[in-house]
Design an enzyme around this catalytic site. Structure first.
Site, PDB file in Angstrom:
ATOM      1  N   CYS A   9       3.321   1.665   3.070  1.00 51.06           N
ATOM      2  CA  CYS A   9       4.182   0.953   2.983  1.00 51.06           C
ATOM      3  C   CYS A   9       5.590   1.691   1.806  1.00 51.06           C
ATOM      4  O   CYS A   9       7.177   1.935   1.954  1.00 51.06           O
ATOM      5  CB  CYS A   9       4.892  -0.211   2.491  1.00 51.06           C
ATOM      6  SG  CYS A   9       3.198  -1.405   3.127  1.00 51.06           S
ATOM      7  N   CYS A  16      40.298 -19.391  -6.681  1.00 50.39           N
ATOM      8  CA  CYS A  16      39.223 -18.900  -7.822  1.00 50.39           C
ATOM      9  C   CYS A  16      38.166 -18.197  -6.794  1.00 50.39           C
ATOM     10  O   CYS A  16      37.296 -17.761  -7.548  1.00 50.39           O
ATOM     11  CB  CYS A  16      38.838 -20.788  -7.827  1.00 50.39           C
ATOM     12  SG  CYS A  16      40.389 -21.761  -8.967  1.00 50.39           S
ATOM     13  N   ASP A  76      19.708 -11.431  18.745  1.00 49.01           N
ATOM     14  CA  ASP A  76      19.347 -11.391  20.192  1.00 49.01           C
ATOM     15  C   ASP A  76      17.618 -12.170  19.492  1.00 49.01           C
ATOM     16  O   ASP A  76      16.912 -12.620  20.434  1.00 49.01           O
ATOM     17  CB  ASP A  76      18.573 -10.584  20.960  1.00 49.01           C
ATOM     18  CG  ASP A  76      19.995  -9.865  21.343  1.00 49.01           C
ATOM     19  OD1 ASP A  76      20.911 -10.423  21.199  1.00 49.01           O
ATOM     20  OD2 ASP A  76      20.211  -8.418  21.687  1.00 49.01           O
ATOM     21  N   ASP A  81      19.109  -6.900  22.477  1.00 46.50           N
ATOM     22  CA  ASP A  81      18.400  -5.123  21.711  1.00 46.50           C
ATOM     23  C   ASP A  81      19.379  -5.876  20.315  1.00 46.50           C
ATOM     24  O   ASP A  81      18.562  -4.314  19.345  1.00 46.50           O
ATOM     25  CB  ASP A  81      18.492  -4.360  21.862  1.00 46.50           C
ATOM     26  CG  ASP A  81      19.961  -4.202  21.919  1.00 46.50           C
ATOM     27  OD1 ASP A  81      20.938  -4.575  21.976  1.00 46.50           O
ATOM     28  OD2 ASP A  81      21.095  -3.848  21.900  1.00 46.50           O
ATOM     29  N   CYS A 105     -22.645 -10.093  30.165  1.00 48.71           N
ATOM     30  CA  CYS A 105     -21.962 -11.410  30.565  1.00 48.71           C
ATOM     31  C   CYS A 105     -20.552 -12.190  29.834  1.00 48.71           C
ATOM     32  O   CYS A 105     -21.168 -12.158  28.419  1.00 48.71           O
ATOM     33  CB  CYS A 105     -22.528 -12.235  31.429  1.00 48.71           C
ATOM     34  SG  CYS A 105     -23.940 -13.120  29.433  1.00 48.71           S
ATOM     35  N   ASP A 150      21.722  -9.804  27.682  1.00 47.42           N
ATOM     36  CA  ASP A 150      22.499  -9.514  26.263  1.00 47.42           C
ATOM     37  C   ASP A 150      23.653  -8.428  27.196  1.00 47.42           C
ATOM     38  O   ASP A 150      22.499  -7.414  27.836  1.00 47.42           O
ATOM     39  CB  ASP A 150      21.682  -9.173  24.951  1.00 47.42           C
ATOM     40  CG  ASP A 150      23.373  -8.831  24.421  1.00 47.42           C
ATOM     41  OD1 ASP A 150      23.902  -9.486  24.147  1.00 47.42           O
ATOM     42  OD2 ASP A 150      22.140  -7.665  23.417  1.00 47.42           O
ATOM     43  N   CYS A 208     -22.202 -13.978  26.538  1.00 45.59           N
ATOM     44  CA  CYS A 208     -22.579 -13.155  25.351  1.00 45.59           C
ATOM     45  C   CYS A 208     -21.253 -13.037  24.367  1.00 45.59           C
ATOM     46  O   CYS A 208     -21.145 -13.004  23.471  1.00 45.59           O
ATOM     47  CB  CYS A 208     -22.653 -12.199  25.884  1.00 45.59           C
ATOM     48  SG  CYS A 208     -24.648 -11.680  27.429  1.00 45.59           S
ATOM     49  N   CYS A 258       0.861  -1.304  -0.491  1.00 48.07           N
ATOM     50  CA  CYS A 258      -0.198  -0.256  -0.580  1.00 48.07           C
ATOM     51  C   CYS A 258       0.775   1.559  -0.608  1.00 48.07           C
ATOM     52  O   CYS A 258       2.157   0.710  -0.040  1.00 48.07           O
ATOM     53  CB  CYS A 258      -0.853  -0.147   1.050  1.00 48.07           C
ATOM     54  SG  CYS A 258       0.085  -0.106   2.744  1.00 48.07           S
TER      55      CYS A 258
END
Length: 968
Positions: free
Chosen positions: A16, A78, A853, A849, A236, A650, A239, A13
């Protein structure tokens, strides 16, 4: 400048497109010429990797990816020959060459790549046809699901290009059915996208490169999007179950969460909105769409106010009749039909009571009739049966008293009126209390200003927020709220970001810094460029995440739902059995005892409290978490977090600032310090690793010129290699040096010295010999020590997990008081360490973070991502900390325990209430007391139970972390 056109995948869209456009605008030496959902065209002088990495990080695919089987390569020379040729081309972003396979990404055509390899004297093997498939996935709800499916698809003949909760793209020699079978066996569903059955000609050098077929613009919401509806008529838990069942039956609905506390439904999938609303209405309830937060909020407030006023009006009318009638009976008045006069007077009162039932009590009867038509029973059914039975029995006595024994000619009109009045006033008080549960979310919405000051041609005008578009220049005055996300282009000031991050201290903003919608300017004036608007702002994403979490259900809620689904029918059966028992075995007048006992059972057993117990606590708990700068994906994560006993941290960017600096040098040849840094920085100038950035920054601070490099290769968790100024360089850790036969034994003393200072030693080898060591230090966060101590006081086992050397890790751990250290771990080994702890019976929370991780975050019982981390890490985690403090981890775990405890208190109260109330209402105490529980008392108790649950849940709004955040 080279003009390059690249295909785009998964760009669905205009939103994006705008995200990609904004990201490219930040890249140096790359000029965007054109972009749409199918392709982009850029003009660039720089290499492609930065462009590819930027777009991939946003979750999209760009360019072409080839994996060519090759032959004729006999040695490393190579391989280097092909690498040299590829590195000289501007249309290649990434490559990894071995003796058997060429893995290449870029804008180069397949035929051109094949011709290049053949021109160098090697062959491209084309005997095996590869297929490229794109699948739409369903059933994946979190990072753990992604990790589970990734593991299942990790096979020699399957190359995963992209995978997320909604999409899978692979290149493989298997058929599409084989891939679908693997996905289904893993517990999820996959649908092959139209047009993807053909062989992947990108692995066939004979065929010309085809143009990618454009994807049609979707006309319905993409998979995984959530639509919120405002509901009416819910009373309730029964429902809730009925509405969820009706919505799930609509084609295209993946999942749905109905929140009784807020009377909302959050629907995921691609279903037609009108079809969903129709299904809800056919089930006997009302639904309407909330277009945006402001509209939803206004409409919800209107509904709450109207509901409250209606309940108060109906309760007043009911009690105005019921209280005098009950007082008449209590103070000696006769409620027995024993004469024509009493028959006429009570007949008039009966008609007045009937008028009350069809006005103030009409909703109970209308809703119970709708439920009957749909073959279900709800709270309204119990109330309607109880009050209706009391009125019908009383009117039968009034009309034909001779049919009843004298002792049974008692009327119960006051019971019908009082039950309606007490239950209705209970609903009114419950609605008033419920309106407070989402205060945290309301405060977040309040942060969004409705206007912005737009600067055009030197003129400043105040315009509505809807008129602001990306790229506009906005003025931020002292005391004003930031309207949209953007970057400062002039001025400096301090901004209060506490409502987004939970951080009390104002943050200094200057040119180049980002500002976020909803934050408050304190003093100075700023000019900033609008970058993200509307639902793309961080504030909007936070609001959406909080709303989704508030509508989600933990496992305890599913238990309550299961019980509620059979509870009301069970109560009706118990009421019938109670009536039969009193009629056949009770004392005279049996009909009176039968009526009182059966009616009381029906009234006291209403499952209001049971239905509110969990959603009320979740709504308040998630909202309180948002106020503390903690974003929670779903309520299930809170229940998991409440049982955590081990926290794995970490190091880089979590315990430390994530801003490493060069602090020491050791040299073992004729290089000077400047030359050592110059070579290392020249090699690392294209790397995004934090340690690489530290080396490059050190060279820039010393104003050293950087040489161009070639043959650059990255070895995950080990180091990098390449050629700089005709020098073959290796830069990395001890494992990397040993793998390449570089002697480092004579440098062990220097290595230990640097490591013992808490810095990370990095080796640099030049032409096969050790040239030096560069010491890089990443300072600890100010509050890491106090946060670790706090978690340990909470009884948590704290583990530090890092890819750094064991000596450096131990020094850092000693400073923090951490005794359990796992070091020298490669990125793919972090997840294995989490699994090892789980096998030892630990319930693990992983805090990280970085991209490396993400697997560990997904595998842990609870993943907690630092808000400053990567999008991949945040996507894999269940908790995200918006402020840069480890105290947020302790806050999150404490709040989760408090919320789970609150849920258990509510459920316990609701279960105990019904468990004890029903037998007492049925008359088990009659042999001891000689009296039955009055239906009026039962109605009051039922209303009180709901108010108690709502009030107890609101206690979470007062939650405070156990310890003030103290710096070391």
């Amino acid at each position: 400048m080279n003009t390059i056109t690249l295909p785009l995948t998964n760009v669905r869209c205009i939103r994006c497109v705008n995200k990609i456009r904004d990201a490219i605008s930040l890249l140096p030496a790359i000029q965007l010429i054109d972009i749409n959902t199918e392709q982009l065209t850029v003009s660039t002088e720089s290499p492609l990797p930065s462009l590819f990495d930027t777009i991939t990080a946003l979750g999209y695919q760009v360019g072409y990816h080839y994996q060519l089987p090759i032959s004729g390569l006999s040695c490393g020379r190579c391989v280097a020959k092909i690498e040299q040729a590829l590195s000289e081309r501007h249309d290649i972003a990434h490559f990894n060459i071995s003796k058997q396979l060429a893995d290449v990404s870029g804008s180069i055509s397949k035929q051109a790549l094949t011709d290049l390899i053949i021109g160098l004297g090697y062959q491209v093997v084309t005997s095996q046809i590869q297929y490229h498939y794109n699948f739409t996935l369903t059933g994946l709800s979190c990072g753990k699901c992604i990790a589970k499916l990734t593991t299942a698809l990790t096979q020699d003949n399957i190359d995963i290009i992209t995978i997320d909760k909604n999409n899978l793209s692979v290149t493989t020699s298997l058929t599409a059915d084989d891939i679908i079978t693997i996905v289904t066996t893993t517990g999820y569903q996959a649908t092959l996208n139209t047009g993807d059955q053909a062989p992947d000609v990108t692995n066939n050098p004979i065929a010309p490169e085809p143009e990618p077929e454009p994807e049609p613009e979707p006309i319905i919401a993409p998979q995984g999007t959530a639509t919120q509806l405002l509901l009416s008529g819910l009373t309730c838990a029964s429902c809730v179950a009925s509405v969820e069942k009706a919505i799930k039956a609509v084609e295209g609905v993946d999942s749905v969460n109905v929140n009784l506390a807020e009377r909302t439904a959050l629907i995921y999938g691609q279903a037609s909105l009108q079809a969903v609303i129709t299904a809800i209405e056919n089930a006997g309830y009302g639904a309407e769409q909330s277009e945006d937060d402001q509209t939803r909020r206004i409409r919800q407030q209107q509904q709450n106010q109207q509901t409250f006023k209606t309940h108060i009006r109906n309760a007043t009318a009911s009690l105005a009749l019921g209280v005098p009638l009950m007082a008449w009976g209590i103070f000696g008045g006769s409620m027995v039909i024993d004469s024509t006069t009493s028959q006429i007077s009570w007949g008039v009162i009966g008609l007045i009571t009937l008028a009350l039932l069809v006005t103030a009590g009409k909703d109970f009867y209308i809703n119970s009739w709708k439920a009957f038509l749909h073959h279900r029973a709800t709270m309204d059914t119990l109330v309607a049966l109880g009050t209706g039975a009391a009125w019908l029995f009383s009117m039968a006595v009034v009309i034909a008293p001779d049919l009843f024994p004298l002792a049974a000619r008692h009327v119960y009109f006051e019971a019908s009126a009082m039950i309606i009045g007490l239950i209705t006033i209970g609903h009114a008080l419950e609605a008033r209390a419920r309106s407070r549960t989402s205060k945290a979310l309301e405060r977040l919405i309040d942060l969004q200003p409705q206007t912005a000051i737009v600067v055009e041609n030197g003129q400043e005008t105040e315009q509505p927020l809807s008129a602001v578009v990306a790229g506009m220049t906005l003025r931020l005055k002292p005391g004003a709220k930031v309207a949209v996300d953007g970057s400062v282009i002039d001025g400096n000031s301090y901004l209060d970001e506490s409502m987004l991050t939970g951080e009390p201290l104002a943050v200094h903003k200057k040119i180049g810094d980002h500002v976020r919608a909803g934050t408050i300017n304190q003093q100075g004036s700023l000019l900033f460029k609008a970058e993200h608007i509307g639902t793309d702002t961080m504030l909007a994403r936070i609001i959406q995440l909080v709303r989704q979490a508030q509508s989600s259900k933990p496992a305890l809620a599913r238990l309550a739902d299961t019980i509620s689904s059979i509870f009301v029918p069970s109560v009706m059966i118990i009421a019938i059995l109670t009536a039969m028992a009193w009629f056949y075995f009770g004392p005279q007048p049996a009909s009176v005892y039968m009526l009182v006992a059966a009616t009381t059972v029906l009234i006291i057993a209403c499952p209001c409290a049971l239905g509110l117990a969990t959603p009320m606590s979740v709504t308040v708990g998630v909202g309180r978490a948002a106020e503390l700068g903690i974003l929670i994906k779903d309520a299930e994560a809170m229940q998991q977090a409440a049982g955590i006993d081990t926290v794995v941290l970490d190091k880089t960017g979590t315990l430390t600032e994530g801003k490493p600096q060069v602090v020491d040098y050791k040299i073992y040849n004729t290089l000077t310090r400047e030359q050592l840094v110059q070579l290392a920085a020249s090699l690392e100038q294209s790397s995004e690793h934090p340690l690489a950035n530290a080396i490059v920054q050190s060279a820039q601070q010393q104003q050293l010129d950087l040489y161009p490099h070639s043959d650059f290769m990255t070895y995950s968790g080990l180091g990098v290699s390449g050629t700089v100024d005709q020098q073959q360089l290796l830069l990395g850790n001890a494992k990397f040096m040993n793998q390449n036969n570089i002697k480092i034994t004579h440098a062990e003393t220097d290595f230990d010295f640097i490591a013992n200072q808490g810095a990370t030693p990095v080796y640099l080898a030049q032409n096969g010999l050790l040239a030096g060591i560069i010491g890089i230090s990443d300072p600890l966060r100010k509050d890491s020590f106090s946060a670790v101590k706090r978690m340990q006081k909470m009884g948590l086992n704290v583990v530090m997990l890092t890819g750094d050397s064991i000596k450096t890790a131990q020094v850092i751990a000693a400073k923090l008081g951490i005794t359990d250290v796992v070091a020298d771990v490669l990125p793919d080994g972090k997840a294995a360490q989490i699994t090892l702890l789980q096998q030892q019976g630990k319930r693990v929370a992983m805090v990280g973070d970085g991209i490396n991780d993400a697997p560990a975050l997904a595998l842990a019982e609870v993943g907690i991502a630092m808000g400053s981390g990567t999008d991949v890490a945040i996507e894999s985690a269940q908790f995200t900390l918006m402020r840069h403090s480890l105290h947020g981890v302790a806050d999150a775990l404490e709040l989760s325990k408090a919320t789970l405890r609150n849920i258990k208190e509510n459920l316990f109260g609701a279960f105990i209430y019904n468990t004890l109330g029903i037998p007492i209402a049925a008359g088990v105490l009659f042999p001891l007391t000689g009296t039955l529980l009055s239906p009026v008392i039962a109605g009051a108790a039922m209303a009180l139970s709901s108010i108690t649950v709502v009030s107890n849940a609101n206690r979470l709004r007062l939650f405070k972390p156990s310890q003030q955040h103290q710096e070391k």
